[in-house]
Scaffold this active site. Structure first.
Site, short mmCIF file in Angstrom:
data_model
loop_
_atom_site.label_atom_id
_atom_site.label_comp_id
_atom_site.label_asym_id
_atom_site.label_seq_id
_atom_site.Cartn_x
_atom_site.Cartn_y
_atom_site.Cartn_z
N HIS A 292 -52.85 -25.51 51.36
CA HIS A 292 -54.03 -25.61 50.48
C HIS A 292 -55.24 -26.13 51.25
CE1 HIS A 292 -51.70 -24.94 46.84
NE2 HIS A 292 -50.79 -25.75 47.35
N ASP B 181 -57.87 -36.44 57.21
CA ASP B 181 -57.02 -37.24 56.34
C ASP B 181 -57.79 -37.48 55.06
OD1 ASP B 181 -54.44 -38.48 56.08
OD2 ASP B 181 -55.53 -40.35 55.84
N TYR C 56 -53.89 -34.07 43.07
CA TYR C 56 -54.42 -34.77 41.90
C TYR C 56 -55.51 -33.98 41.17
CZ TYR C 56 -52.02 -38.74 44.05
OH TYR C 56 -51.06 -39.57 44.58
N LYS D 10 -65.13 -25.80 43.52
CA LYS D 10 -64.58 -27.03 44.11
C LYS D 10 -65.09 -27.19 45.54
CE LYS D 10 -60.46 -29.46 45.62
NZ LYS D 10 -59.02 -29.49 45.87
P1 IMP Z 1 -53.59 -35.68 53.42
O1 IMP Z 1 -52.90 -36.90 53.94
O2 IMP Z 1 -54.98 -35.54 53.90
O3 IMP Z 1 -52.76 -34.46 53.60
O4 IMP Z 1 -53.77 -35.81 51.84
C1 IMP Z 1 -53.12 -36.81 51.14
C2 IMP Z 1 -52.94 -36.49 49.69
O5 IMP Z 1 -54.16 -36.73 48.99
C3 IMP Z 1 -52.54 -35.07 49.31
O6 IMP Z 1 -51.16 -34.88 49.41
C4 IMP Z 1 -52.99 -35.03 47.87
O7 IMP Z 1 -52.05 -35.66 47.03
C5 IMP Z 1 -54.25 -35.88 47.89
N1 IMP Z 1 -55.44 -35.02 48.05
C6 IMP Z 1 -56.22 -34.89 49.16
N2 IMP Z 1 -57.21 -34.00 48.92
C7 IMP Z 1 -57.04 -33.57 47.66
C8 IMP Z 1 -57.74 -32.62 46.84
O8 IMP Z 1 -58.72 -31.97 47.24
N3 IMP Z 1 -57.25 -32.45 45.61
C9 IMP Z 1 -56.18 -33.12 45.13
N4 IMP Z 1 -55.49 -33.99 45.84
C10 IMP Z 1 -55.91 -34.22 47.10
#
Ligand code: IMP
Length: 198
Positions: free
Chosen positions: A12, A71, A156, A177
């Protein structure tokens, strides 16, 4: 065209970053495309900045190519900034989106709308070498809804209400978005920084 490897395996996020970076003069390669498909990066930093640097550095070291580490996560005011860097694993190590949303709803049970403020944060590190890297942070503010709404996006998104639109991220189209998200804001900043560098 300059090539840069994206240190992420979340389909995603890759798709969103590809969409937004189309305008930049960089060809974005996935970890899979450079043979790092099964590389596991331990994200044990305390901040989004630390984790995005860890990811960019791991991929840079493995490829010696410019690398982007990203991140992101959700910070909820009422929960003192939780889940923050633990957003993916809020309800457990299996990174289950539905269980994370359920836990968030439970922790905000009975909390009135005016106290349900939250923000999504993204920090992007573009590393040219360990001594030469740029960092861009993007945020978007909203509210945590009282029920899941919409089916687009991921994570989320069904709970994150954008007050100006009266909709959750999951009710917006990907273009909508991508024009206001934390990731988009960070990428716009990254673009500005890169323009200044020339
Ligand atoms: P990551 O560590 O950057 O992969 O993201 C951590 C977590 O934050 C993801 O697994 C999602 O649960 C949440 N997250 C980050 N960006 C989004 C977004 O754009 N929409 C919804 N949840 C997000």
């Amino acid at each position: 065209m300059k090539e840069v490897v994206l240190a992420s395996s979340n389909p995603h996020k890759i798709e969103e970053i590809y969409e937004i970076l189309k305008t930049l003069e960089y060809k974005i390669l996935s970890m899979k495309e450079v043979g790092l498909g099964d590389m596991d990066i331990v994200e044990d930093g305390d901040t989004f900045e630390a984790n995005s640097l860890i990811k960019a550095k791991a991929v840079y070291e493995a490829t010696k190519m410019p690398a982007i580490g990203d991140d992101s996560g959700l910070m909820v005011d009422y929960l003192n900034g939780e889940p923050g860097v633990y957003s993916a694993r809020y309800s457990g190590e299996d990174k289950n989106y539905a269980a994370n949303n359920e836990k968030l709803l439970k922790n905000l049970e009975g909390v009135p709308m005016e106290k349900r403020g939250a923000k999504f944060v993204t920090v992007i590190t573009l590393m040219f070498s360990p001594e030469d890297y740029v960092v861009a942070r993007g945020e978007v503010h909203g509210l945590i809804g009282e029920e899941l709404k919409g089916s687009n996006g991921f994570g989320y998104d069904p709970l994150f209400v954008v007050p100006e639109k009266g909709k959750t991220f999951a009710e917006l189209t990907s273009d909508e978005k991508n024009s206001i998200s934390h990731r988009a804001n960070a990428l716009v900043k990254l673009q500005e920084i890169l323009k200044e560098r020339g």
